[in-house]
Design a protein around this motif. Structure first.
Motif, mmCIF file in Angstrom:
data_model
loop_
_atom_site.group_PDB
_atom_site.id
_atom_site.type_symbol
_atom_site.label_atom_id
_atom_site.label_comp_id
_atom_site.label_asym_id
_atom_site.label_seq_id
_atom_site.Cartn_x
_atom_site.Cartn_y
_atom_site.Cartn_z
ATOM 1 N N THR A 1 -1.364 -1.045 -5.224
ATOM 2 C CA THR A 1 -1.670 0.182 -5.969
ATOM 3 C C THR A 1 -0.488 1.136 -5.940
ATOM 4 O O THR A 1 -0.148 1.775 -6.953
ATOM 5 N N ILE B 1 -7.803 0.874 -11.789
ATOM 6 C CA ILE B 1 -8.125 -0.486 -12.243
ATOM 7 C C ILE B 1 -7.471 -1.522 -11.338
ATOM 8 O O ILE B 1 -8.084 -2.531 -10.966
ATOM 9 N N GLU B 2 -6.235 -1.282 -10.981
ATOM 10 C CA GLU B 2 -5.522 -2.206 -10.083
ATOM 11 C C GLU B 2 -6.237 -2.309 -8.740
ATOM 12 O O GLU B 2 -6.431 -3.406 -8.205
ATOM 13 N N SER B 3 -6.633 -1.173 -8.179
ATOM 14 C CA SER B 3 -7.342 -1.182 -6.902
ATOM 15 C C SER B 3 -8.667 -1.926 -7.010
ATOM 16 O O SER B 3 -9.025 -2.714 -6.119
ATOM 17 N N SER B 4 -9.380 -1.692 -8.091
ATOM 18 C CA SER B 4 -10.679 -2.347 -8.266
ATOM 19 C C SER B 4 -10.535 -3.855 -8.336
ATOM 20 O O SER B 4 -11.333 -4.600 -7.750
ATOM 21 N N PHE B 5 -9.516 -4.327 -9.046
ATOM 22 C CA PHE B 5 -9.309 -5.770 -9.165
ATOM 23 C C PHE B 5 -8.988 -6.395 -7.809
ATOM 24 O O PHE B 5 -9.514 -7.460 -7.459
ATOM 25 N N ILE B 6 -8.141 -5.747 -7.026
ATOM 26 C CA ILE B 6 -7.757 -6.310 -5.726
ATOM 27 C C ILE B 6 -8.938 -6.278 -4.762
ATOM 28 O O ILE B 6 -9.131 -7.205 -3.961
ATOM 29 N N LEU C 1 -12.050 -6.522 -5.615
ATOM 30 C CA LEU C 1 -12.919 -7.617 -6.061
ATOM 31 C C LEU C 1 -12.405 -8.965 -5.559
ATOM 32 O O LEU C 1 -13.186 -9.804 -5.078
ATOM 33 N N MET C 2 -11.112 -9.193 -5.630
ATOM 34 C CA MET C 2 -10.531 -10.433 -5.129
ATOM 35 C C MET C 2 -10.660 -10.536 -3.614
ATOM 36 O O MET C 2 -10.888 -11.624 -3.075
ATOM 37 N N TRP D 1 -12.843 -13.667 -3.292
ATOM 38 C CA TRP D 1 -11.949 -14.802 -3.098
ATOM 39 C C TRP D 1 -11.546 -14.975 -1.629
ATOM 40 O O TRP D 1 -11.614 -16.059 -1.080
#
Length: 370
Positions: free
Chosen positions: A186, A234-239, A241-242, A246
């Motif tokens: 981020t 958005i970047e923080s949310s994606f990471i 989630l991963m 994942w």
């Protein structure tokens, strides 16, 4: 072909050497980062704060405690009298480790069939530090075992170590590292996006066109800041989630304190990016300025090395680094389940840093315009 490439290389080097800001970026950052890496980047543990809970007042237990206190690795800062004191000491980070010697420690030492047990309780929020401290504790206990076995002519290890880590029971380093990656990526994305925003306008020649529009300098500044805020969230949310889906890192806490921290962190970082962008004439300078900030910010954040192990002057320098507070929020929510009220002391420094950074960015922006 090679002659053209050679001419292009000469031109690029001349452009770098003739520009004062480019010369500073080439000379200043390596010197600064040399001191940062030299003093801050260390994996050694010294004077680790520990608590002693001794339920056996025998000579054997006192000898074991003396071995812990005799090594430069550990420093006894708390002597526990009853079991209920253990949880607050670890929860409040007063100590990293609690050495618990049971009531029958000395009696079991004399019975070869029943090895005596020593319990080590570790703060597992920083799994790397906990594992290193555990290794030192095992070395101390091994020395005690050898000495005791020689004195009493025993062949089996007289003491047995039992380990229990809080917040990260299996000491999975991934649980500690992955939440920190949220902060690192981020930071990188947000700073670079905002650092190149105004510099790109200047380089492409469209900045002058922007100035003749009815937009005021404050409106232009806000218009440059909002895209960085959206991209950072958005970047923080994606990471995140991963990390959960994942990497299987448990998210113990709620999303509310987590996203309050994300918004405040991106708010603080945007000001830094806009300050860089207002000073940069070209995108190359913007990138160099961004990395000039990013590398020391990561080193001084406590991501890889504990801030407590840094020199006092460097520890004071970390107080102006928003990534320091954001990492505490990330790991606190992920591993401990901290609430908004428990993270207030991490929220307000980022808010203050963001206000000061945006104010300075606005001042620099107006000055560069006129």
């Amino acid at each position: 072909m090679w002659s053209r490439i050679y001419a292009l290389l000469i031109k690029e080097f001349l452009n770098l050497l003739k520009d004062k800001k480019s010369r500073f970026v080439l000379i200043g950052p390596p010197i600064f980062q040399l001191f940062v890496f030299g003093y801050a980047a260390t994996y050694d543990l010294n004077q680790v704060p520990i608590a002693i809970y001794n339920e056996d007042t025998s000579i054997a237990s006192r000898d074991l405690i003396a071995k812990f206190n005799g090594t430069p690795t550990f420093k006894e800062v708390l002597r526990i009298s009853y079991h209920e004191q253990i949880a607050p000491a670890l929860d409040n980070k007063d100590v990293l480790m609690v050495v618990h010697i049971g009531q029958h420690f000395s009696r079991d030492l004399l019975l070869a069939q029943h090895p005596a047990k020593v319990q080590i309780l570790l703060d597992g929020r920083n799994s790397n530090t906990a594992q290193i401290a555990l290794g030192y504790a095992q070395t101390v206990l091994s020395d005690f075992n050898i000495q005791w076995a020689k004195q009493h002519k025993l062949s089996l290890p007289p003491a047995k170590l039992e380990v229990r880590a809080w917040f990260n029971p299996n000491l999975e380093s991934r649980w500690f590292i992955v939440p920190g990656i949220v902060g690192l990526l981020t930071l990188v994305v947000t700073v670079i996006v905002t650092a190149l925003s105004v510099a790109r306008e200047r380089e492409q020649g469209t900045f002058d066109q922007l100035l003749v529009t009815p937009l005021s300098p404050l409106e232009i500044l806000i218009g440059k800041a909002i895209p960085g805020l959206v991209i950072g969230v958005i970047e923080s949310s994606f990471i995140i989630l991963m990390a959960v889906l994942w990497f299987k890192v448990p998210l113990v806490g709620s999303l509310v304190p987590l996203y309050i921290g994300i918004i405040l962190f991106v708010f603080a970082v945007i000001g830094i990016g806009l300050m860089i962008s207002s000073l940069a004439v070209t995108q190359q300078q913007g990138l160099l300025g961004a990395f000039l900030f990013i590398v020391p910010a990561v080193i001084l954040s406590g991501y890889a090395t504990p801030i407590a192990n840094m020199p006092p002057l460097v520890q004071d320098l970390t107080l102006i680094n928003p990534l320091r507070y954001f990492l505490i929020i990330l790991r606190g929510v992920f591993l401990e389940g901290l609430s908004v009220s428990q993270l207030l002391d991490q929220y307000w420094p980022m808010l203050l840093i963001g206000i000061l950074n945006l104010g300075m960015a606005g001042w620099l922006f107006r000055r560069r315009m006129y």
